[in-house]
Structure formats: structure tokens, C-alpha cells
Design a protein around this motif. Structure first.
Motif: not given
Lengths: 343, 343, 343, 343
Positions: C45-62
Motif C-alpha cells: 500500500l505504501y511503497p515508500n516503506l519497501r525495505g523498511h517494513l516487512d509485515i502485513e496489516f492484520t485484523e484488529p485483535d485486542v
């Protein structure tokens, strides 16, 4: 006075049509339809029209449209084809600013536009409305397919060379840059100011819908088979198309500049700039002009053509009015003598 | 046809004058002078004029200018005052788009503009060319001082309240935002795209030259002494002024909206928007219109007036042509029926 | 390393938080939630973060969020208040970048935000996270309400005068200009490039949600009752807020410049510019800095304060990280030593 | 800590160098020279540096520069070559961000840059500082010629294909689009906001100085003779280069995507995007990254490479620091781990 209707007057092409039509000396604007804005005063949506246009959007209604001499469709692809047959039967002339009647081959059209064509029998009759190549046919037409924005800029740039048979038609490259208004007024993340300004990107490098339209148009004037690589780019500005065109000369040419000047010497809306020029899109902002310059760097065999238009004017609404003028026997530049807004 | 000359046609005000004049149905453009560009075709400098204007810039020459019925000065401050007396003697009417004749008090003028006035004896005669307040005087004038861009937007916004005596004139605030074209076409670092785009800043918060002009204009219509705080801002866009005006009501007012609508009901170029509106500068881009909205938040005693113009049109060249039309007995909106370019 | 979670990482505030967090030397980013983008790699979604952040969005989960030391909510108004009580119970500290905990009076909040508050019992405990006024409370807080963008720029500008009792608090004016990113990343016509660029407009002149927040914050430091007129404007740029503030002095002041310099001399993120300055928003683009200049034109009794921030940094994500640093006992400027991107 | 000097710190390349250097963990900035601004505090000219850099511009002085381990020249073309021999003699390493040492052939250089070369004997020694092709030589170099902005984007895009011998090197086309910062900070009409925003134009279509540099760089890696058509365009944004590259395949290729991914798999600052991507210049704004995507439309034999950089970072100051890191034995990405500012 010619009675005119506009179907789908809420998009950018629509409002540009309205801007030009309210100032046109021979036009009476009878009806502007919009399903989503029906009942709303047009100048509420577009305050630049306050004081110039006092009517409301109405529901699309064939009977009211049939009171017009000519109807413009400024609708999404696939809408005009549903109503055009009826309007033509009722004796109304039609100019479609969408793509419904641009491609002669219904299968090819379906392939690129992802739907069945509703009236393939009209494709043959429809005249492709590029006045610089088809003025006589337009004058007699009932139905005109107004060219796309990229196709206008690209064809006007390549055609003098193609017609003269001076370049290899199988290896053409069109690198085109468009302002964001070409993407329309629909709410979308990709064309938000914060996404599209201060950035440049190509899109649909693997195939844009204007590719078959351009290829078809160039092929009509080419002996050899046309092969075109076409890459559009989203440019951080509202209006303007800059087409940078590359072709390989197949023979020595004395004077490319003269070739272009002669090709367009009688054209009111194509301006061949002096040799060495680099036309700016702002020089046509709001005007129905295509400005062209031709270069042959290092005297090699590659020709570069620079062709600029305002995508909403010569690339859409202005060319549509030019076509209307031709169809209705008016002066071709009636209502189109605007000077580009610069700066 | 009226014979018209333009002195100093190379700046943004100049080219905007030319854009409007070449389309004006009653004007013959005889001469456009420029010391720096003399001998150059005007449309070489401004390609938007290609096909509309075929003459060259010439050296300033009083005799040639004297063949005109009316001459516009689109020159830097301090230039017009040197030639105007001669032109007036020769029976030529003059509209100065710079500041030379805007301030009645020569000493005050010198203080803000840093030079001696060359013809203080003409200051009394010169008519301040805001048609909405001085139409009759303009009609009889030989010499019109065309108002500044900020002063136009600010005065048109405040005047209905000042004239009606409804606000405290001693505590007015004008927070104004201007596009970069207001800074002119001179090469300067501060107005480079890379310096001015994607940024916002105030400038001259301690005193801008338009302050005495606005104060003078408001004072003419105020019983109490006018005190104005005026902060201009450089906004990252080409054209447009947005004036946000604040005043304190001194009494209960039933209907501010009606007050403004009545004040401007006969004005062709002032558009009072519906209650609750927020006019956008783009709604007047390229048009000679001032759009105004009035707000009274939380029903308190602070009035907010939002007033937008195109600084190059109603704030300069368009208003100058409006003044010319009035001075020459033409229809006031001749050549000025443009629709703003939107988007 | 501090374990951090972000709820709602898809908007502009979210991506700015991520930009700052991935470079923060003391932070481990454990979880970023998004209902709409769950399962998608964040850097898609935000290619400026390529190489800096490798995780995925997850469902909100308390439960997953409860593994964090601190959770940021970069969600629309009304979301955080539903989950915050549970997280606090589980010992997680929370910073809400939305408005849920900014207003102490639940009824006032409901009136402006159009919904019932889900946990009014927490409003008293929540600390309003403006470090320049509440550093000690923030250090001890479990729950911080991160201030709004306009409120940050306006309060930092007015507070030295209010605290010193030098101005009439009942007649304050804040004329504020914001870049379009303040409107968020939602698809909407009003913030399309073609609608928002090359134009300027006020909005919500009759009452913006930040009005009660600013009034509350100023009132905490004012003897007299605060009355504020607040007009926000949409400015054609991505980032930046320029607040132009007007107040009336109630007494003679020797040296306003010194007053401001002393007020902020120990503040790492407030920069009082030299006398006579006009701060530009670009001078803080991408940086967690508020730059301020103070003017007293014509030596009158009106004070003008010019206050600029990057709405996404000191006006949102950067201030949130500043608050996190304070809450977690880190150096206050850890991860926040960015230099503004200029040009 | 490495002692560093910057000669010519007032242009856009200079200020970008300063932004990156003040945050570099291994650098001590000793001296920044400027003839025109000598004695002025650097942060007065560039307020984004307030709080980060407290020194003044000084007159260029070889002795002071000789106290540095490494000196950057961010000067106009033709300046560095006058001082570099002396600095090298004194044992100072040099990185020239201008063009003085980029072209190996002194005559060719003179032809394009219009002056005699002052130290042609150093051209052989100077290492062309494109780390992706010359890392080992850079590590041993005393003098590095930092590549131009267009040459960086174009070479990184073409090189995998050229090196693999898969395309006809004699018919390459590079259609490149640059933000206006590439034109520098000099006062000029052409780059005023009012001239350059909301417009697009090509320039120097007949021959730009970067043409011989690119051709030379590609030729080093090509068996066949390189022939390049290169058209740069001025794009209405501050930062960013988008190179759209066209080449003709001379043989069937299974997987162009894999070819590019392998070519750059170990490169910290070249990011090959997933197949089908269209990189945006904003995704590298402020970052030292080149993002590349490769397309083969309609499975023909034309390859399209899309290559984007920030012209001031990977196209200038960032690459210079990358070279410094390599020359000084630091981690190659030290001080360069910035995330692009998006939006």
C-alpha cells in the motif's frame, strides 16, 4: 440558433462543454441531463457558471432530447450506445465524447472495453471526428465519434509523417503525459491531490484503451502495418497532454519542418511551431489548439514530434464543438476563439 | 473601434491585458511597448497569443501612443507618472494599472513607494477606478488609477458593512492569500516553483503597500476612523486572491445576507453567493468576477466576509478593461463575458 | 525496545506514524491493524516503506494488541473509545490520535462529534498531550489524547500571550490554512487534485470541530473567558498548517520577542524565529517542529503570531511519538531528529 | 568521525547534502563555503537546518578545506576542476557533484560544456561514482565524479539488459521527466512557479549534456555501439525523475523480471518492483532509492523500463554520500536510511 442538449453534464468533459457552449454565439442550450444531480441547478455544482447558465440538471429523457438539433454525450463508455439509435431515428444528430463509436471493429471494442456493443450496426456509419483528416465526412455525418484525448495528440503528431510514407510505421513510440483531469471527476484515492501532486508515474504500460484507437487511426493513412508502443503517464497538473513521439525515418528528408507546416497550413486549430521549439501544455490551456514541433536530433534518423493539447478542449469538449460547427454548417471556429490562459 | 495602446506588455498583467484585448469586440490594439523586448514578436514571448496577435513589441514612443484613444500602463510603479501628463495633454485617456495615482496624498505615497511623485498635481483629478463605488466619476475621467489586487478584494468585501455603519471601522482585519502571479514575472529566487510551491507563508506582516490604499478607500465611505490590520500570504498557486475579512458588529443586524445582496444587486461583476457558501478562487480563474460570502459564526458579533477574485483579472487587467468600457461609453461587460476555467 | 502497535494504519496519519516508527531506535513495531487491508503487505500500500517494513496489516485483535507496551490509534473519531478501556485494563498504554479523548466535557464532545461517548469515565483521566503545557502529566499518563493539528499550531502560538495575561482572551482570531492531507486519504471529490489544486477556499467558517478543543486548551491558561473566531482554509499543498493569529494587547509590552523566546527556550520542538521573520510551512515539512514568529505592525495594539507546523508530524504522528517518548521515559526527541525536506 | 567540507553549499544539491550530512552518524561537518553568502549563518538561508547546523558559510579557502578528510563540490560545472588537483595533493579525497570529471574524453567534455578542461590529466583517474557498477573502484578512489541525475536513472534502468546483451544498443530511447529542482536555485523566469507549474514541456530535445555521459556509461558495458535518443521534460513538481526507457529485444527472453531482480538483488539502493508495477517518483522523495519496473507490452519485442529516483538524493547528494561511505570504509547505507516522505 442551434438547439443543443448535453447528456451527462457533471463530469469534467461535461462542464467544459458547458463553459464553451454558454459562450457560443449560435447555440441555445436546451437541456443538460444528469441522473445523479437531477433537479439541482447546474451553477450550484459548477459556480464558474453562475450568471452564465440558469437551468437545472434534468433526468435523461429521450423526448426532451429529441427537441434538440444535436445532442452531445459526455457520459461514461457504454451509455451513449443505448440511446443513440433512437435519437438518430428522431432526426437528432449526435456527438459522442466517449468511446462507444470510435472503434470500427465491434469485437476489438468489446475486448478493450469489456462489454458487448449495443448497436454494432452503427459503427460503420459513425464518423471518427478528427476534423484534420475527416472534415468532409463529418459535415455529412449524423453520428460523430469524438476522438479520445491521447489519440488526438498522437495522431496529429504522427500523421504528416505516416501519410508521406517517410517513417517505419511498425516501430512507433508514443510517450504521453496527461494532466489528472483526464481521469475524470469520480471520487478515487489515486487522483486525490495528496496522491497525485508532486509525483509522476506511468500507468497501463501494458495496454491502454487508447492504443487500438490510435493504431486504427494511423493505419487508415499508412501503407505498412502500424505497430505502436504507447505509454501514458499521470502528470501533476490539472489540464494538458504532452505527447512525445518517436519514429524512424526510412529515407532522407530535406525539410521536416516544411512538411509539417504544409500539412497543417489551412488548419485553424493546429499550430506548427517554429523549428527548434518545445511547446508547453500551458500554451493551450483552455484553447482548442494543438501545437506541434518537430526535431531530428544530431541529424540522425530518429524523428521526435512534440504535440500538446488541452485534454479537455482539443482532446474532448472543444473538438466536439468543432465537430458540431462542421456538422451544422457553422463557421468551424465559432465559439472556439479562446486564448489560452497564461500564466 | 477604439484604438488602444499598452505600455509595458511583458509582465503578467500585460499579457493578461493582451489576452482580454485581442478578444474584445470593440478594440483595435495599435501598439504594445516594451523596452526590453522591442522588436520581438509578442507571440514569441507569449505563445498563447499565436494566431491572435501578430504585432511586435515596440520602443515606448509618446507620438505613437498619442494615436491611441486610450493607453494602459502595465508598468512597474513610478513609470506611468512620467508620461501621463504628456499623453493627457494630447487628448489620450489613460488607465494606470500600477500604483502611481492610487493614493491622493503625495507624501503618503512617497513614504510607501520610496520615491518622489512626478506629477502630484494630477492626483486630485485621477479617479480611483473601482467601478462599484465610482462608476459616474470613471465615466468622465481622463485618468483612472486602477486599484490594486488586494484592495479590490478587501474593499468589495468590507464596503457594504462600512457604508451601512454596522461595524467598528477601527478594528478591521484582512487576512489575504494571493497566488504567486501577484509577485510578477521578474526572475527571483523567492518565486521559483521550488521555493513557492508546497508551502505557505505570510509576508510583509509589518506593513504592505496596499495597506494605505485600502485604508483610504474604506475611509471615503466610513464615518469613523478606519483602522486595518492587513496580512498578505503567498499561496502555492498561480492565480487568485482569497480575502478573509473580520469585523465586529456594533449593532444587531437582521439579515447580513440581504444587505450584501442588495448592495451588489446591479453589479455585473460582483456575485454574492448563497448564505453559507465558501467561494473558491478557482471559481473566478480567468473571469472578471468577485464572489463574496458572508458568515456570522455562532451568531456572535464577529462578521466574516470571504471575498475571492482572480488577481490578474478583477484585480488588474479585467478591471482595467471594465474601466475602459465605462470611460469610452461601451457596454460595461464588453469583452469581459468569460467563464472561469474550472477545473 | 518498546513494543508498539498501530490501530488503523492506512490513513495519512497512519503511514506517517509508520515512517517515523520504523526509523525509531527504541521501537519494535509489533502489529499494524486495518480492517480493510487485512492480509495485505503494508509496503504494497505504501511503497515508500519497501525495505523498511516487512509485515502485513492484520485484523484488529485486542489480544495481540495487548502484547504491546503502547498502542497508537490512528483511526477515525469514535473508534478508539470502544477499545481503549480494555487495553488500559490489560496494562497497555494508549495514545489516541483522533478526537475521542480531547474534550473533557462529554456533552460538548457529543454535540460536535455527533455521537454518544462510549467511555466518558475516562475523559477525566486522559491527558491532553501537548507536551509544551503538560509534560509532567504525560509522563505519568496511561491514556493520552493527541491534540488536533489546528489546535497544536494555534495553542502554541497564543499560549505565551494568554499565560502572561497580555491580551484580551475574548476577541481572538485564528485564520488557519491547511494542506489537503488534513482531510485524510478517503476517496472524495472535494480533495481530488483537480478540485483542490490551484485554488484556495475557507471551509466550516461557521464552526469547525477544532474550535471547542482550542477554546478548552486556551481557557485552561486564561484568567478571562476565551472567545475565539476560527476560520480554516484548504490550501493547495499536501502538508503544512499556517496559523495566522490576531490578538489585542491589553497593556504595553516591552518585548514580545523576548516573551516568546523565554516561553519556549527549553522546548526541543518549538522554534521562535528571529524578530521580523515569516516562517514557511516548508521549513517544517516532515519535521516535528513548530516555528513561530511574532509581529506588532505599526506598533499598534494588535499582535500577529505566525505559527507553522507539518500537520502530519507536530500536528499528528510526530507529536504522538513525542508523547510516547515522554510516557515511556525515552529521550523526548528519540526518533524525531528529522530535518525538514527543503526544497 | 570523518571531517567533511562542502564547497558551494547554497544550491539545492548543497542544501540536500547538508540535510543528509547533519544527520549522518559518522560525519563532522567542518566547513561549508559560499562566495555569495560568506559570513551568513547557513540556517538563515535554509531554516529547515535551524537547530541542526549552527555554522556560517565561509569563503572558499584551500587550507581550511585541506583539514577535511573529504570534500564535496556542489558547485556549478567548471569550478571543481580548478581546486581539485591541489586538494588531492594535500591528501584530501574529493567527490564532485558537478560534471567536471564525468566524461573521460576531454574534447568531448569541452564540446558539450563549452570550456577547456583545467586538469584533463585527472580524467583517467577519476572514478565514475555509480556504485552499482563501480563499487570496488570507488572504494579505492581519491576522486569520484558523482553521476548526473538523468544518467543515474537511465543507466540503472538500461544496464541489466545491456550487460546481458539482450537488446539492440543502437536504438535506445530515454524519455525522461524531471522535477524543477533539477534546474537549480538560480533566479530565472523559466523556473518561476507561474511559468513551470500546471504545464509540461520537453527541452533540449536536440541534445542535452547528459547524453554523452549516459552513452559513455552504457558503452562501457555494451558489446555493440550505443545509440541513444534522449528527451528530457520539465515536470511541474519539485523533486523526482521518472525515466521511461524503450529498447528492442534481439532475442526471446524468458523472464525479464528475474533478470532485473537478480541484477540488483544485493544492491541496497535499487528496488526492483513486482511485475506489473508502475513506480511513482513520490515513493522515493527524500530517499536514496532507485525503484525500477520492467514491462513487455502485448508480449512484443519492445521492453519498457520505468526507473524513478529523487534527483536530489540518488541523483545527487544521496549518491554522493553513498560514494563517501564506500570511499571511507563506512557502512554503505550509513546516514542514508531515510524513508521517503509520502504523502
Amino acid at each position: 440558433m442551434i438547439k443543443v442538449g448535453v447528456v451527462g453534464g457533471t463530469g469534467y468533459t461535461g462542464v467544459e462543454l458547458l463553459r464553451l457552449l454558454v459562450l457560443h454565439p449560435e447555440v441555445e442550450l436546451k437541456v443538460v441531463t444528469s441522473r445523479s444531480e437531477s433537479g439541482r441547478k447546474i451553477s450550484d455544482l459548477y459556480p464558474n457558471l453562475r450568471g452564465h447558465l440558469d437551468i437545472e440538471f434534468t433526468e435523461p429523457d429521450v423526448d426532451r432530447l429529441a427537441e434538440c438539433d444535436l445532442v452531445f454525450f459526455a457520459t461514461p463508455n457504454g451509455i451513449a450506445m443505448k440511446s443513440v439509435p433512437t435519437l438518430l431515428e428522431k432526426g437528432v444528430k449526435v456527438i459522442d465524447l466517449a468511446a462507444d463509436f470510435r472503434i470500427k471493429d465491434a469485437d476489438l471494442w468489446s475486448q478493450w472495453y469489456g462489454m458487448e456493443h449495443a448497436c454494432p450496426e452503427l459503427l460503420e456509419e459513425a464518423v471518427y471526428g478528427l476534423p484534420e483528416t475527416s472534415r468532409a465526412e463529418i459535415a455529412k455525418a449524423r453520428l460523430v465519434a469524438n476522438p479520445g484525448c491521447y489519440p488526438t495528440a498522437v495522431q496529429l503528431g504522427f500523421l504528416p509523417l505516416i501519410k508521406a510514407g517517410l517513417v517505419d510505421p511498425s516501430a512507433l513510440i508514443a510517450d504521453t503525459k496527461s494532466g489528472v483531469s483526464g481521469a475524470g471527476r469520480g471520487a478515487s484515492v489515486a487522483t486525490l491531490l495528496c496522491e497525485a501532486t508532486e509525483s509522476m508515474k506511468a500507468y497501463k504500460a501494458d495496454g491502454h484503451r487508447h492504443l487500438p484507437e490510435i493504431t486504427q487511426g494511423l493505419q487508415w493513412h499508412s501503407e505498412g502495418k502500424v505497430g505502436l508502443t504507447f505509454v501514458p503517464h499521470l502528470t501533476p497538473m490539472i489540464r494538458g497532454i504532452h505527447a512525445t513521439l518517436y519514429a524512424n525515418l526510412t529515407q532522407d528528408v530535406d525539410d521536416l519542418q516544411a512538411l509539417f507546416e504544409q500539412a497543417y497550413q489551412d488548419e485553424p486549430f493546429v499550430d506548427v511551431m517554429p523549428a527548434g521549439s518545445h511547446p508547453e501544455t500551458r500554451s493551450v490551456k483552455g484553447a482548442n489548439t494543438c501545437r506541434i514541433a518537430v526535431h531530428k536530433p544530431q541529424n540522425g534518423n530518429t524523428v521526435i514530434i512534440l504535440s500538446v493539447i488541452d485534454n479537455l478542449v482539443k482532446g474532448a469538449a472543444g473538438q466536439a464543438i468543432q465537430n458540431m460547427n462542421i456538422m451544422m454548417g457553422l463557421e468551424e471556429d465559432a465559439g472556439l476563439r479562446h486564448v489560452a490562459l497564461l500564466p
